[in-house]
Design a protein around this motif. Structure first.
Motif, PDB file in Angstrom:
ATOM      1  N   LEU A  28       0.804  -1.213   0.000  1.00  0.00           N
ATOM      2  CA  LEU A  28       0.000   0.000   0.000  1.00  0.00           C
ATOM      3  C   LEU A  28       0.845   1.274   0.000  1.00  0.00           C
ATOM      4  N   CYS A  29       2.151   1.125  -0.178  1.00  0.00           N
ATOM      5  CA  CYS A  29       3.043   2.293  -0.223  1.00  0.00           C
ATOM      6  C   CYS A  29       2.597   3.227  -1.342  1.00  0.00           C
ATOM      7  N   PRO A  30       2.362   4.500  -1.032  1.00  0.00           N
ATOM      8  CA  PRO A  30       1.855   5.426  -2.045  1.00  0.00           C
ATOM      9  C   PRO A  30       2.930   5.955  -3.005  1.00  0.00           C
ATOM     10  N   HIS A  31       4.182   5.602  -2.775  1.00  0.00           N
ATOM     11  CA  HIS A  31       5.280   6.114  -3.602  1.00  0.00           C
ATOM     12  C   HIS A  31       5.785   5.025  -4.539  1.00  0.00           C
ATOM     13  N   ASP A  32       6.081   5.403  -5.771  1.00  0.00           N
ATOM     14  CA  ASP A  32       6.509   4.424  -6.769  1.00  0.00           C
ATOM     15  C   ASP A  32       7.999   4.119  -6.701  1.00  0.00           C
ATOM     16  N   THR A  33       8.821   5.135  -6.634  1.00  0.00           N
ATOM     17  CA  THR A  33      10.273   4.936  -6.645  1.00  0.00           C
ATOM     18  C   THR A  33      10.951   6.018  -5.820  1.00  0.00           C
ATOM     19  N   GLY A  34      12.253   5.876  -5.666  1.00  0.00           N
ATOM     20  CA  GLY A  34      13.059   6.925  -5.074  1.00  0.00           C
ATOM     21  C   GLY A  34      13.246   6.839  -3.574  1.00  0.00           C
ATOM     22  N   GLU A  35      13.860   7.892  -3.061  1.00  0.00           N
ATOM     23  CA  GLU A  35      14.202   7.973  -1.643  1.00  0.00           C
ATOM     24  C   GLU A  35      12.958   7.986  -0.757  1.00  0.00           C
TER      25      GLU A  35
END
Length: 67
Positions: A28-35
């Protein structure tokens, strides 16, 4: 309020921590990539670990405010 918006890595960690403590899936993480995604996942892992170790809500809140 503006200060929170500027510190996205810390904010992502705190939200991930809350998701982990609540037992939600890491998918359910709302972020696709990156820090920001990595910070969210790190918070999620720590939250799950604290949940499994039996920390109560008060201890969890203290931990988040001390980060």
């Amino acid at each position: 309020m503006k200060r929170q918006k500027r510190n996205q890595p810390e904010r992502a960690f705190n939200r991930g921590y809350q998701a982990g403590v609540d037992g939600r899936s890491r998918n359910l993480c709302p972020h696709d990539t990156g820090e920001t995604r990595q910070n969210w996942l790190n918070g999620w892992r720590e939250g799950r670990e604290d949940h499994w170790n039996g920390y109560n809500r008060f201890a969890q809140v203290q931990k988040i405010t001390n980060l």
